[in-house]
Design a protein around this motif. Structure first.
Motif, short mmCIF file in Angstrom:
data_model
loop_
_atom_site.label_atom_id
_atom_site.label_comp_id
_atom_site.label_asym_id
_atom_site.label_seq_id
_atom_site.Cartn_x
_atom_site.Cartn_y
_atom_site.Cartn_z
N ARG A 78 106.71 17.58 -28.98
CA ARG A 78 105.49 16.80 -28.77
C ARG A 78 105.52 16.06 -27.43
N ALA A 124 105.08 16.69 -42.08
CA ALA A 124 104.22 17.08 -40.97
C ALA A 124 104.79 18.24 -40.18
N GLU A 125 106.11 18.42 -40.24
CA GLU A 125 106.77 19.44 -39.42
C GLU A 125 107.23 20.65 -40.22
N GLU A 180 102.13 12.67 -38.94
CA GLU A 180 101.51 12.88 -37.63
C GLU A 180 101.21 11.56 -36.94
N TYR A 201 104.52 10.39 -35.51
CA TYR A 201 104.88 11.14 -34.30
C TYR A 201 104.04 10.68 -33.10
N GLN A 202 102.77 10.48 -33.31
CA GLN A 202 101.90 10.05 -32.21
C GLN A 202 102.35 8.71 -31.66
#
Length: 265
Positions: free
Chosen positions: A52, A179-180, A242, A245-246
């Protein structure tokens, strides 16, 4: 331009600007993450964050000079070794593995290394190594400590109200794996963990100001069974992952901009 280290040929590597290029090294661990998450949770997260970061830099700063090194999959996981499947390197072994990687990069002319550390138990070794190599070689070894970003408000907002002990293997990390790699998460066997020995203390706690080198057996289920995780993972969702992660990547990219500008000499 962000590229993966292992994908370059020797001739392509010779052409890399070693003075300016940041080598990002994802570092994970191989250890239990409760009954629901895979042993490789930290490595999976490190790879996901690195990917990412690449996507964000390619979009926002396409000329950012970075090479992403292959992940280091095993770290210092002494606190988890009594749970089946957990593997740890000795502190000196882990130190020397990272040291040898850094010295190899330095030999080829690289000046900046950023260790993307996604397991808290690795932190003390990386901190010592960073100081030693900077003092001896003038090599700038930065540590990007993913654990710190769990304190970001956007990350804390993902935790279910009342889930006060969320920590290793809890709701946040489980959300990141959902999410992954959702196929690896077994929510039907998820259980919550609490640090029973530390509960009720004001000073001697898991997080400080006075701490003890904790072992994961001290995190127990309600019925007193060692579970080795903190908090209740059952509120985890891919959407929360997510969001986490963001938040992580936004903070890291801000730091990478400063790393790019850093000059030791």
């Amino acid at each position: 331009m962000v590229r993966y280290y292992r994908e370059l040929t020797r001739l392509e590597m010779e052409a890399v600007d070693k003075e300016e290029t940041v080598v990002l090294i994802p570092i994970g661990a191989l250890e239990q993450h409760g009954s629901q998450c895979p042993l490789g949770t930290d490595e999976i997260i490190s790879e996901a964050v690195a990917r990412r970061i690449r996507e964000t830099l390619d979009r926002e700063i396409p000329d950012y000079p970075m090479l992403i090194f292959p992940p280091v999959p095993v770290g210092l996981s002494t606190e988890h070794v009594n749970f089946c499947g957990s593997i740890t390197l000795k502190p000196d072994t882990f130190y020397h593995v990272l040291e040898d990687i850094c010295r190899g990069l330095f030999r080829h002319g690289f000046k900046k290394i950023a260790m993307l550390n996604c397991h808290g138990g690795n932190t003390p070794i990386i901190q010592v190594l960073s100081r030693e190599l900077r003092s001896e070689l003038g090599l700038a070894v930065f540590m990007i400590n993913c654990g710190v970003f769990f304190g970001n408000q956007a990350v804390k907002d993902t935790v279910t109200p009342g889930n006060v002990w969320d920590f290793h293997g809890g709701e946040m990390e489980t959300s990141m794996i959902l999410a992954e790699r959702p196929e690896l998460v077994k929510m039907e066997t998820a259980q919550a963990g609490i640090p029973r020995k530390f509960m009720g203390n004001r000073s001697l706690t898991v997080y400080g100001p006075i701490t003890l080198g904790w072992v994961s057996e001290e995190w127990e289920t309600e019925d007193g069974t060692p579970i080795g995780i903190g908090g209740d993972p059952r509120g985890a969702t891919a959407e929360k992952g997510e969001q986490i992660y963001q938040s992580f990547v936004g903070s890291i990219v801000d730091g990478l901009k400063e790393i790019r500008r850093w000059k030791d000499q």
